[in-house]
Scaffold this active site. Structure first.
Site, short mmCIF file in Angstrom:
data_model
loop_
_atom_site.label_atom_id
_atom_site.label_comp_id
_atom_site.label_asym_id
_atom_site.label_seq_id
_atom_site.Cartn_x
_atom_site.Cartn_y
_atom_site.Cartn_z
N ASN A 167 0.80 -1.23 0.00
CA ASN A 167 0.00 0.00 0.00
C ASN A 167 0.83 1.28 0.00
O ASN A 167 0.40 2.29 -0.52
CB ASN A 167 -0.97 -0.02 1.20
CG ASN A 167 -0.30 -0.40 2.50
OD1 ASN A 167 0.46 -1.38 2.55
ND2 ASN A 167 -0.55 0.34 3.54
N THR B 282 -25.31 -11.69 11.77
CA THR B 282 -26.16 -11.42 10.61
C THR B 282 -25.34 -10.74 9.51
O THR B 282 -24.62 -9.78 9.77
CB THR B 282 -27.34 -10.52 11.03
OG1 THR B 282 -28.05 -11.20 12.06
CG2 THR B 282 -28.27 -10.25 9.86
N CYS C 82 -3.30 4.88 7.88
CA CYS C 82 -3.33 4.57 9.30
C CYS C 82 -2.35 5.41 10.09
O CYS C 82 -2.43 5.52 11.30
CB CYS C 82 -3.03 3.10 9.51
SG CYS C 82 -3.90 2.09 8.31
C1 PLP Z 1 -6.49 -1.07 3.61
C2 PLP Z 1 -5.66 -2.27 3.83
C3 PLP Z 1 -5.99 -3.23 4.82
C4 PLP Z 1 -7.15 -3.02 5.77
O1 PLP Z 1 -8.38 -3.13 5.13
P1 PLP Z 1 -9.69 -2.49 5.82
O2 PLP Z 1 -10.81 -2.99 4.99
O3 PLP Z 1 -9.52 -1.00 5.73
O4 PLP Z 1 -9.74 -2.99 7.21
C5 PLP Z 1 -5.20 -4.34 4.94
N1 PLP Z 1 -4.13 -4.53 4.13
C6 PLP Z 1 -3.79 -3.66 3.17
C7 PLP Z 1 -2.61 -3.93 2.32
C8 PLP Z 1 -4.53 -2.49 3.00
O5 PLP Z 1 -4.17 -1.61 2.07
#
Ligand code: PLP
Length: 387
Positions: free
Chosen positions: A152, A238, A326
């Site tokens: 990311n 659910t 984050c």
């Molecule tokens: C965004 C992301 C996550 C977390 O996903 P969420 O749906 O936001 O909890 C995990 N791993 C990677 C590589 C991400 O980019």
């Protein structure tokens, strides 16, 4: 202020028109509980199972290998805990990498406290992990290898097929966090060979708070959330029917248009990279060849407080980030860049510009025009404060 230019699509994306219109009926007309026996419930049940089929098809899986979750974080947590719990009689060693998302890293940290031993592989300068490197880290007591498909922060796409083959040569279970990769690069779980794979809808124009975990039939997950027995008893609660329907529509759309989107995004990305690298003392981070189609990430000299640049861009209506949503609020250097051996000061200058098919060439031209001026301005301000 100019119109807003959103280029932080690695953090989250806008819900597509198709995904939204697929979801809407499931809030009102078809709001039934899929577990109910009357027709309202059965409509929801059908939508749930049709969606499972669509998600399965998009990654070449079987319908009964898809489990819906609340997103990438949950899928990652579940994958790790599930394999550790079911295999810990054979060993307590887990291999992952230093460039994983916190959903993996923090979970592994916790496992360490529970008696597991963790090896984090160090990436090369491009954010790559080689199969030989993995081979050397494997031990007799290794029970799980978890390596992300695409990073990311720096956009590098990793050689999952080769890494997975190495794991399987030693009969070790392989999980991949494909949250950045799903619907952005071609994925076929059979040709890759992976045992578990995490996805999240809001990274590919689906809604937030919904994701999926692929688990190969032969692997079988451990029960994660216990209650009424939904998701075959492994993940009770659910089901988020509108979210799941939106996720299925989005992954179908993204997968069907993958070639066109890739062509469009790669062209925009390369134009952006080419222009940005003309700014003196600016460097691309991550792999220039094996890279997510819409992902551009840079560091630049003299930009120790990268957050300033993000703020200056924001003042001009350009939404970019410093590398990871984050940790966007801090001026902390992304752990991924530190793992790639960037020194702390230059790592703090990280800027990530991640595109989607909603971005236009005109927007890229605006960024190309503004970015050099803003970096120059930032450097001037800094010189002043030093003097
Ligand atoms: C965004 C992301 C996550 C977390 O996903 P969420 O749906 O936001 O909890 C995990 N791993 C990677 C590589 C991400 O980019």
């Amino acid at each position: 202020m100019n119109q807003r230019i959103y280029v932080d699509n690695s953090a989250t994306t806008a819900v597509s028109e198709k995904a939204l219109s697929a979801m809407l009926p499931y809030f009102r007309e078809h709001f039934g509980n899929p577990s109910a026996l009357y027709s309202y419930g059965q409509e929801a049940k059908k939508a749930l199972e049709d969606s499972r089929g669509m998600v399965a098809k998009a990654i070449g899986a079987l319908n009964n290998e898809i489990y819906f979750t609340s997103g990438g974080t949950e899928s990652d947590n579940w994958a790790i805990r599930s394999v550790c719990e079911s295999k810990n009689k054979m060993g307590k060693h887990v291999i992952s990498t230093a460039i994983e998302h916190n959903a993996i890293l923090r979970t592994l940290e916790k496992m360490q406290g529970e008696g597991y031993e963790i090896t984090l592989l160090k990436p090369d300068k491009n954010g790559q992990i080689a199969a030989e490197q993995l081979e050397n880290a494997i031990r007799k007591d290794t029970i799980l290898i978890s390596i992300m498909m695409a990073n990311n922060v720096v956009g590098t796409v990793l050689p999952i097929k080769a890494l997975c083959e190495t794991a399987h040569k030693h009969h070790i279970i392989f999980h991949t966090d494909a949250v950045q990769a799903a619907a952005h690069v071609p994925i076929n779980v059979r040709s890759l060979g992976v045992d578990l794979l995490s996805m999240s809808a809001h990274k590919f124009h689906g809604p937030k708070g919904v994701g999926a975990l692929f688990v190969k039939v032969a692997v079988k997950p451990a029960a994660y959330i216990t209650s009424g027995g939904q998701e075959k008893g492994y993940r009770s609660g659910t089901e988020n029917v509108p979210g799941i329907v939106g996720m299925a529509a989005a992954i179908k759309e993204g997968t069907e248009n993958l070639q066109n989107n890739t062509r469009q995004l790669t062209a925009l990305r390369d134009k952006l990279i080419e222009n940005t690298l003309k700014i003196p003392g600016t460097y691309l981070t991550g792999d220039s060849a094996n890279r997510l189609p819409g992902h551009a990430s840079f560091v630049f000299e003299g930009g120790k407080e990268g957050a300033y640049l993000i703020n200056m861009l924001n003042e001009e209506g350009i939404c970019a980030s410093s590398g990871s949503a984050c940790s966007a609020s801090s001026i902390e250097a992304p752990h991924v860049l530190i793992a790639m051996d960037y020194d702390k000061e230059i790592a703090q200058s990280a800027v990530r510009i991640s595109l989607s098919y909603y971005n236009t060439e005109k927007e890229i031209d605006t960024i190309n025009e503004r970015l050099p001026l803003l970096i120059a301005e930032l450097r001037r301000r800094k010189e002043k404060t030093i003097r």
